[in-house]
Motif scaffolding. Sequence first.
Motif, mmCIF file in Angstrom:
data_model
loop_
_atom_site.group_PDB
_atom_site.id
_atom_site.type_symbol
_atom_site.label_atom_id
_atom_site.label_comp_id
_atom_site.label_asym_id
_atom_site.label_seq_id
_atom_site.Cartn_x
_atom_site.Cartn_y
_atom_site.Cartn_z
ATOM 1 N N GLY A 1 2.691 0.170 12.319
ATOM 2 C CA GLY A 1 2.613 0.268 10.940
ATOM 3 C C GLY A 1 3.044 -0.940 10.003
ATOM 4 N N SER B 1 -2.911 -5.029 11.827
ATOM 5 C CA SER B 1 -4.447 -4.470 11.716
ATOM 6 C C SER B 1 -4.787 -5.031 10.252
ATOM 7 N N ILE C 1 1.065 -1.223 -0.062
ATOM 8 C CA ILE C 1 -0.101 0.006 0.026
ATOM 9 C C ILE C 1 0.874 1.063 0.052
ATOM 10 N N LEU D 1 3.692 -4.527 2.689
ATOM 11 C CA LEU D 1 3.245 -5.025 4.207
ATOM 12 C C LEU D 1 3.347 -6.533 4.145
HETATM 13 N N1 ATP Z 1 -6.769 2.512 4.058
HETATM 14 C C1 ATP Z 1 -5.502 2.872 4.059
HETATM 15 N N2 ATP Z 1 -4.735 3.809 3.061
HETATM 16 C C2 ATP Z 1 -3.402 3.917 2.985
HETATM 17 N N3 ATP Z 1 -2.685 3.324 4.068
HETATM 18 C C3 ATP Z 1 -3.271 2.615 4.828
HETATM 19 C C4 ATP Z 1 -4.648 2.219 5.045
HETATM 20 N N4 ATP Z 1 -4.736 1.422 5.980
HETATM 21 C C5 ATP Z 1 -3.265 1.392 6.644
HETATM 22 N N5 ATP Z 1 -2.620 1.705 5.987
HETATM 23 C C6 ATP Z 1 -1.098 1.839 6.169
HETATM 24 O O1 ATP Z 1 -0.610 0.450 5.994
HETATM 25 C C7 ATP Z 1 0.307 0.349 7.049
HETATM 26 C C8 ATP Z 1 0.174 -0.619 8.064
HETATM 27 O O2 ATP Z 1 -1.060 -0.487 8.938
HETATM 28 P P1 ATP Z 1 -1.828 -1.175 9.943
HETATM 29 O O3 ATP Z 1 -2.547 -0.276 10.464
HETATM 30 O O4 ATP Z 1 -2.041 -2.623 9.344
HETATM 31 O O5 ATP Z 1 -0.345 -1.312 10.811
HETATM 32 P P2 ATP Z 1 -0.209 -1.990 12.366
HETATM 33 O O6 ATP Z 1 0.621 -3.006 12.425
HETATM 34 O O7 ATP Z 1 -1.875 -2.391 13.018
HETATM 35 O O8 ATP Z 1 0.010 -0.809 13.425
HETATM 36 P P3 ATP Z 1 -0.488 -0.429 14.980
HETATM 37 O O9 ATP Z 1 0.601 -1.446 15.633
HETATM 38 O O10 ATP Z 1 -0.033 0.955 14.968
HETATM 39 O O11 ATP Z 1 -1.708 -0.690 15.009
HETATM 40 C C9 ATP Z 1 0.633 1.760 7.716
HETATM 41 O O12 ATP Z 1 1.703 2.406 7.071
HETATM 42 C C10 ATP Z 1 -0.589 2.414 7.383
HETATM 43 O O13 ATP Z 1 -0.392 3.643 7.272
#
Ligand code: ATP
Length: 236
Positions: free
Chosen positions: A49, A53, A23, A28
């Motif tokens: 990040g 999630s 993304i 990821l």
């Molecule tokens: N809808 C979206 N549009 C653009 N980028 C997104 C979107 N959703 C997530 N991202 C990006 O994808 C990456 C992963 O996000 P994610 O929320 O899965 O991380 P995480 O591991 O759950 O983080 P945290 O521990 O802070 O909850 C991040 O860089 C986030 O900015």
Amino acid sequence: MSNSDTGPAPDPVLHIQDLNYSIRNRTLFKGLQLSVSAGESVAITGPSGSGKSTLLSSILGLIKPHDGSIRVTGAEITKLPSKQIAKLRSETIGTVFQFGELLPELSPLDNVALAALLSRSDRAGGYRQAQELLDELRVPSAETTEELSGGEHQRTAVARALINSPELILADEPTGALDPDATARIAELLFDLPRRRRCGLVLVTHDVEVAARADRVLRLEAGLLVPARVPEAVQA
Ligand SMILES: Nc1ncnc2c1ncn2[C@@H]1O[C@H](COP(=O)(O)OP(=O)(O)OP(=O)(O)O)[C@@H](O)[C@H]1O
Ligand SMILES: [Mg+2]
């Protein structure tokens, strides 16, 4: 430990193979693999990040990976039409998030029963079962869910996740908003579920003590899930 860290679990409730997803020019998932069997708990940690999630959203069919396979109780979620994904989700997956899945203005009973009524039509049975679950999880009756304590709120979320007897439970930082006492109690409740109900549990957390209760602890790093080192002091 119910499974080794490599290789598919026997008859897994969740089986992810070769998942790729990027993304905004960030990769990821890069060939990510995960297998979770009935009765097994897996904790996922990793930097903010890193995509934890996003991984849960992919399992729920809310995000389509570029390629790879995600099978939930054998059904390939990446290939199902959205109507069938919604059905599979409500019948086989229970979710517990940090906040957001409960409607604050409804009672805990309505919140839990609603999840049952969305997947079947037996209204009286849905309410009866919701009340039984709330009693079992010791949630006091309340007019609105917003008046519950943090721990009571999360026990309601667990009841809601369980009402349709899911094969798989996904939890995203379920203790993120709780004090240490409530965290310990909710973690105990969640990690007890695979044993008591034979479901699989995938729990995302930043809390090493919570993670240490899982059968396996994995870390999302550079697009892959790798076995995480849990400090020995926490494991004891
Ligand atoms: N809808 C979206 N549009 C653009 N980028 C997104 C979107 N959703 C997530 N991202 C990006 O994808 C990456 C992963 O996000 P994610 O929320 O899965 O991380 P995480 O591991 O759950 O983080 P945290 O521990 O802070 O909850 C991040 O860089 C986030 O900015
Ligand atoms: Mg997250």
